[in-house]
Write an enzyme that holds these catalytic residues in place. Structure first.
Site, PDB file in Angstrom:
ATOM      1  N   ASP A  32       0.842  -1.194   0.000  1.00  0.00           N
ATOM      2  CA  ASP A  32       0.000   0.000   0.000  1.00  0.00           C
ATOM      3  C   ASP A  32       0.882   1.251   0.000  1.00  0.00           C
ATOM      4  O   ASP A  32       1.877   1.320   0.720  1.00  0.00           O
ATOM      5  CB  ASP A  32      -0.879  -0.038   1.252  1.00  0.00           C
ATOM      6  CG  ASP A  32      -1.794   1.156   1.376  1.00  0.00           C
ATOM      7  OD1 ASP A  32      -1.292   2.253   1.662  1.00  0.00           O
ATOM      8  OD2 ASP A  32      -3.011   0.985   1.210  1.00  0.00           O
ATOM      9  N   GLY A  96      -7.360  -3.867   3.813  1.00  0.00           N
ATOM     10  CA  GLY A  96      -8.208  -4.841   3.158  1.00  0.00           C
ATOM     11  C   GLY A  96      -8.268  -4.707   1.655  1.00  0.00           C
ATOM     12  O   GLY A  96      -8.340  -5.707   0.932  1.00  0.00           O
ATOM     13  N   THR A 121      -3.879  -2.669   8.815  1.00  0.00           N
ATOM     14  CA  THR A 121      -4.976  -1.903   9.401  1.00  0.00           C
ATOM     15  C   THR A 121      -5.764  -2.815  10.334  1.00  0.00           C
ATOM     16  O   THR A 121      -5.657  -4.044  10.261  1.00  0.00           O
ATOM     17  CB  THR A 121      -5.930  -1.360   8.324  1.00  0.00           C
ATOM     18  OG1 THR A 121      -6.527  -2.476   7.634  1.00  0.00           O
ATOM     19  CG2 THR A 121      -5.200  -0.469   7.335  1.00  0.00           C
ATOM     20  N   LYS A 133     -11.540 -15.417   0.826  1.00  0.00           N
ATOM     21  CA  LYS A 133     -12.162 -14.647  -0.253  1.00  0.00           C
ATOM     22  C   LYS A 133     -11.256 -13.520  -0.730  1.00  0.00           C
ATOM     23  O   LYS A 133     -10.568 -12.873   0.054  1.00  0.00           O
ATOM     24  CB  LYS A 133     -13.500 -14.073   0.198  1.00  0.00           C
ATOM     25  CG  LYS A 133     -14.565 -15.123   0.403  1.00  0.00           C
ATOM     26  CD  LYS A 133     -15.963 -14.556   0.327  1.00  0.00           C
ATOM     27  CE  LYS A 133     -16.274 -13.607   1.444  1.00  0.00           C
ATOM     28  NZ  LYS A 133     -17.709 -13.229   1.453  1.00  0.00           N
ATOM     29  N   LYS A 142     -19.807  -3.935  -5.019  1.00  0.00           N
ATOM     30  CA  LYS A 142     -18.612  -4.316  -4.272  1.00  0.00           C
ATOM     31  C   LYS A 142     -18.296  -5.792  -4.487  1.00  0.00           C
ATOM     32  O   LYS A 142     -19.178  -6.641  -4.452  1.00  0.00           O
ATOM     33  CB  LYS A 142     -18.811  -4.059  -2.773  1.00  0.00           C
ATOM     34  CG  LYS A 142     -18.448  -2.646  -2.341  1.00  0.00           C
ATOM     35  CD  LYS A 142     -18.471  -2.503  -0.845  1.00  0.00           C
ATOM     36  CE  LYS A 142     -17.416  -3.348  -0.176  1.00  0.00           C
ATOM     37  NZ  LYS A 142     -16.044  -2.912  -0.508  1.00  0.00           N
ATOM     38  N   HIS A 258     -15.276   1.191   4.834  1.00  0.00           N
ATOM     39  CA  HIS A 258     -16.078  -0.033   4.870  1.00  0.00           C
ATOM     40  C   HIS A 258     -16.796  -0.188   6.210  1.00  0.00           C
ATOM     41  O   HIS A 258     -18.012  -0.422   6.265  1.00  0.00           O
ATOM     42  CB  HIS A 258     -15.158  -1.235   4.616  1.00  0.00           C
ATOM     43  CG  HIS A 258     -15.864  -2.552   4.745  1.00  0.00           C
ATOM     44  ND1 HIS A 258     -16.783  -2.996   3.822  1.00  0.00           N
ATOM     45  CD2 HIS A 258     -15.791  -3.513   5.710  1.00  0.00           C
ATOM     46  CE1 HIS A 258     -17.244  -4.183   4.195  1.00  0.00           C
ATOM     47  NE2 HIS A 258     -16.659  -4.524   5.338  1.00  0.00           N
TER      48      HIS A 258
END
Length: 368
Positions: A32, A96, A121, A133, A142, A258
């Site tokens: 990230d 995520g 995070t 997943k 989404k 989220h």
């Protein structure tokens, strides 16, 4: 769970990558952008110490970047590196969004290459980094494109939480509250007792109370996912707060995180449960106050009855023709509804709005 993951003498990450044997080896590090700016030097020193030749791929970690183009860019990095199909690993570092993007890219490249997750995070460490997943957004939906593709290992170091924004603490706490409401009344009580003391610093320090919060949330998630990894059973308690929130999350402007969207969804579901007689007024009050105590929203102007109906209709398609909406049946257990009506959705909205107005009025009165 591992403390001091980037300590130079800690071999955990090196061994997870397949090295630590005294000779050079390679990996693809997909990180990230925000994490890279904070931890690049620490990662570089660690990789050098363990003779890891890393190909760096910096990616954006916000929801706007969670689309096919970025997943393809990760596969292009694999191709440029010439990653070996089984011997070399992809290491996903971030929240995520990054974990989902990298996992999906790893599932596509040569029909699957091994990858590791290092969630940085809170929502990554207790939710997105757990399970099999992966997914990316498509259109206004989404995670519409995705795959079940497990990482070889997820390495969770709470020390990364020291540098997250306070808003991201609340973001992750929403998913912990979810687990408490549907599975773990003890966790709910613990959250009530620690609501004013959970910060990024106490999370990173991981004292006894915080450690129990994290471990109960993680173990609870694993307990729910493990028997049903590929979702052959579509009645899933961990879908709590995830019926209406996907539509809100993608349409809210300014954007919601989220967990913030999940919190608004949970508030509606608490109202639905109360109105159906599954949840007492006192427990409904406790749950809504807990959400607010962790600086989470419980309403949003975009959440109209029309949007709720639209979101529910989309969830029915995802859940194979039935609503399968999880509702709390007392704090710590769940019941599934398949007959929610448009009228009920409207009354739930009204309940939350009235509750919030009363709570806001009490705050104003106390301030005066």
């Amino acid at each position: 769970m591992v403390r001091g993951l980037l300590d130079l003498e800690n071999p955990t990450l090196a061994r997870a990558c397949g090295g630590g044997q005294g000779h050079p080896f390679r990996c693809l590090l997909v990180i990230d952008a925000a994490v890279d700016s904070l931890y690049r030097e620490a990662f570089a020193e660690y990789l050098d110490r363990w003779q890891i030749e890393a190909t760096w791929q910096v990616v954006q970690g916000d929801e706007d970047a969670k689309y096919l183009e970025q997943a393809v860019r990760v596969t292009e990095a694999m191709s440029r590196m010439g990653i070996l199909r089984r011997a070399e690993k992809v290491v996903a570092v971030g929240g995520g969004v990054v974990l989902d993007i990298v996992g999906f890219a790893a599932s596509m490249y040569r029909r699957g290459v091994p990858y590791l997750r290092i969630p940085t995070t809170l929502v990554g460490q207790i939710d997105a980094g757990i399970g099999v997943k992966t997914g990316i957004n498509y259109g206004h939906h989404k995670n519409r494109l995705g795959a079940y593709f497990a990482p070889e290992l997820t390495l969770i170091d709470p020390e990364f939480l020291r540098t997250i924004d306070p808003r991201h603490v609340a973001n992750g706490m929403a998913e912990i509250i979810k687990m408490a409401l549907v599975k773990d009344a003890v966790l709910f009580d613990l959250l009530e007792a620690t609501v004013g003391s959970i910060t990024r610093y106490t999370l990173a320090g991981c004292g006894s109370a915080v450690s129990e919060v994290l471990s109960r949330a993680i173990s609870g998630m694993l307990d729910e996912l493990e028997p049903n990894l590929w979702e052959q059973v579509l009645e899933r308690s961990v879908d709590y707060g995830h019926t209406f929130s996907p539509s809100l999350e993608l349409r809210a402007d300014p954007p919601l995180l989220h967990g913030e969207a999940v919190a608004v969804d949970m508030a509606i579901c608490l109202a639905l449960a109360h109105l159906r007689g599954h949840l007492s007024k006192s427990d409904t009050d406790r749950a809504l106050k807990l959400l607010q105590g962790f600086q989470l929203p419980i309403s949003h102007p975009i959440f109209t009855q029309e949007l709720l109906e639209e979101a529910l209709a989309d969830a029915v398609k995802h859940r194979d023709g039935l609503q399968r909406v999880p509702l709390t049946r007392g704090i710590g257990s769940v019941v599934f509804a398949n007959d929610l009506t448009a009228e009920e959705l409207g009354r739930a909205l009204e309940f939350v709005d009235s509750w919030k107005a009363a709570a806001d009025g009490e705050l104003v009165g106390a301030a005066v």
